[in-house]
Scaffold this motif. Structure first.
Motif, PDB file in Angstrom:
ATOM      1  N   LEU B 100       0.912  -1.108  -0.029  1.00  3.55           N
ATOM      2  CA  LEU B 100       0.108  -0.140   0.022  1.00  3.55           C
ATOM      3  C   LEU B 100       0.751   1.289   0.007  1.00  3.55           C
ATOM      4  O   LEU B 100       0.758   2.145  -0.663  1.00  3.55           O
ATOM      5  N   VAL B 101       1.954   1.271   0.868  1.00  9.38           N
ATOM      6  CA  VAL B 101       2.843   2.420   0.954  1.00  9.38           C
ATOM      7  C   VAL B 101       3.517   2.792  -0.466  1.00  9.38           C
ATOM      8  O   VAL B 101       3.466   3.838  -0.988  1.00  9.38           O
ATOM      9  N   TYR B 102       3.705   1.627  -1.165  1.00 12.06           N
ATOM     10  CA  TYR B 102       4.396   1.694  -2.502  1.00 12.06           C
ATOM     11  C   TYR B 102       3.528   2.434  -3.562  1.00 12.06           C
ATOM     12  O   TYR B 102       3.941   3.348  -4.158  1.00 12.06           O
ATOM     13  N   ILE B 103       2.257   1.749  -3.621  1.00 12.16           N
ATOM     14  CA  ILE B 103       1.133   2.465  -4.463  1.00 12.16           C
ATOM     15  C   ILE B 103       0.981   3.767  -4.176  1.00 12.16           C
ATOM     16  O   ILE B 103       0.820   4.677  -4.891  1.00 12.16           O
ATOM     17  N   PHE B 104       0.829   4.206  -2.966  1.00 14.58           N
ATOM     18  CA  PHE B 104       0.415   5.348  -2.412  1.00 14.58           C
ATOM     19  C   PHE B 104       1.877   6.299  -2.887  1.00 14.58           C
ATOM     20  O   PHE B 104       1.385   7.553  -3.460  1.00 14.58           O
ATOM     21  N   MET B 107       1.438   7.116  -6.545  1.00 16.84           N
ATOM     22  CA  MET B 107       0.343   7.689  -6.926  1.00 16.84           C
ATOM     23  C   MET B 107       0.313   9.236  -6.707  1.00 16.84           C
ATOM     24  O   MET B 107      -0.331  10.025  -7.312  1.00 16.84           O
ATOM     25  N   ILE B 108       0.971   9.675  -5.614  1.00 16.19           N
ATOM     26  CA  ILE B 108       0.917  10.963  -5.114  1.00 16.19           C
ATOM     27  C   ILE B 108       1.956  11.827  -6.075  1.00 16.19           C
ATOM     28  O   ILE B 108       1.927  12.954  -5.711  1.00 16.19           O
ATOM     29  N   GLN B 109       2.712  11.133  -6.801  1.00 16.93           N
ATOM     30  CA  GLN B 109       3.994  11.925  -7.486  1.00 16.93           C
ATOM     31  C   GLN B 109       3.359  13.091  -8.405  1.00 16.93           C
ATOM     32  O   GLN B 109       3.684  14.090  -8.289  1.00 16.93           O
TER      33      GLN B 109
END
Lengths: 145, 179
Positions: B100-104, B107-109
């Motif tokens: 989840l942290v990796y996906i987050f 995504m916020i880039q």
């Protein structure tokens, strides 16, 4: 359902009117100050819940009240949809069109149909929250008895 | 403002974790109240008084109903026999949290920094909202005029919730009118 002690009843008597008035103020001034139909409706429902919890009530009258709140809720939502539908036939023919005259910004009677939407959404929210609460109370009373 | 928000969100996380692990259900509810009322202060600090009013009232009503439920049933948590394989549990949670942290982070880039978002559509609303809707409160103007379908959907959600509760919590079947 039994009521609470005399102190709670007296404080509720003094406070409930103020709570109702605050909720109605939030609903009717929704287009001027923070708030609106959702917030004011929740406050009005909270006032009713306070009254029911403090004074207690019999199951029969609670069930009658639940019928009335569910009718109010459905009618208010239907009126909102009809008001929005009226925009299709008045003005520029758009759903949710603001077809009434807008008036001076900042006056109480201004903003076209927005205050009317606010009032009916407030009725809908208050009746819906109260219906949920009454359904839970009636279920508890019926299971306990 | 970001430090204050971070402190508040830290308190809310602690409250949520305590609510998960409390032995007494009433203290778990009070710890859950920290989350709700902390969110109210967050909304006030982010200058959203409309949301803060709704949140504080709904939080209070929910808390009253939940306290009534706890007082009418048991205050102790019901023990259930959990899967005792602790290593498997910890490994699974670490893998899922890392994913989840990796996906987050991925995504916020493309997003802008906090408080510096792009204003293509909002610029029109903030400049022309009062003139085109006639409402002094911009939030209500947006909710009931520009985003009318949104409000209709929210009202329908509440209607459906009430309908579901009334339908499920009917203990006796309705009497048939013929008999």
């Amino acid at each position: 359902m039994n009521g609470m002690t005399q102190i709670v009843k007296k404080v509720t008597q003094l406070m409930s009117g103020l709570i109702f008035m605050y909720g109605l103020y939030i609903i009717t001034h929704g287009h001027l100050t923070p708030g609106g139909g959702f917030a004011g409706g929740a406050i009005v429902a909270g006032g009713f819940i306070l009254l029911i919890l403090a004074f207690g009530s019999k199951v029969i009258s609670l069930r009658k009240e639940e019928t009335q709140t569910s009718i109010t809720e459905s009618a208010a939502l239907l009126i909102v949809i009809l008001l929005a539908l009226a925009g299709l036939f008045l003005g520029v023919h758009v759903f949710f069109n603001n077809y009434l005259p807008q008036g001076q910004v900042g006056e109480l009677i201004s903003a076209g149909v927005i205050p009317i939407y606010n009032i009916f959404i407030g009725m809908e929210v208050a009746a819906a929250l109260l219906t949920i609460f009454l359904a839970l109370v009636i279920y508890k009373e019926e299971v306990a008895s | 403002m970001e430090t204050l928000l971070s402190i508040l969100i830290g308190f809310m996380i602690i409250g949520a974790l305590y609510a998960l692990h409390a032995k007494d259900l009433l203290s778990a509810l009070i710890a859950q109240g920290i989350v709700g009322y902390g969110l109210v202060i967050c909304f006030l600090n982010l200058r959203a008084p409309d949301l803060a009013i709704v949140q504080i009232v709904v939080e209070t009503i929910t808390l009253v109903v939940m306290v009534a439920v706890v007082l009418n049933s048991s205050r102790k948590e019901v023990k259930e026999s959990w899967n005792r394989n602790k290593i498997l549990n910890i490994v699974t949670s670490v893998i899922i949290v890392g994913f989840l942290v990796y996906i987050f982070a991925f995504m916020i880039q493309p997003l802008q920094p906090f408080g510096d978002h792009s204003m293509r559509m909002a610029q029109y609303y903030t400049q022309m909202g009062a003139e085109s809707t006639g409402a002094a409160n911009l939030v209500t103007g947006v909710l009931f005029d520009f985003r009318g379908y949104d409000t209709l959907g929210e009202a329908t959600i509440l209607f459906t919730a009430a309908l579901g509760v009334v339908t499920i919590l009917r203990s006796k079947p309705k009497k048939e009118s013929a008999s």
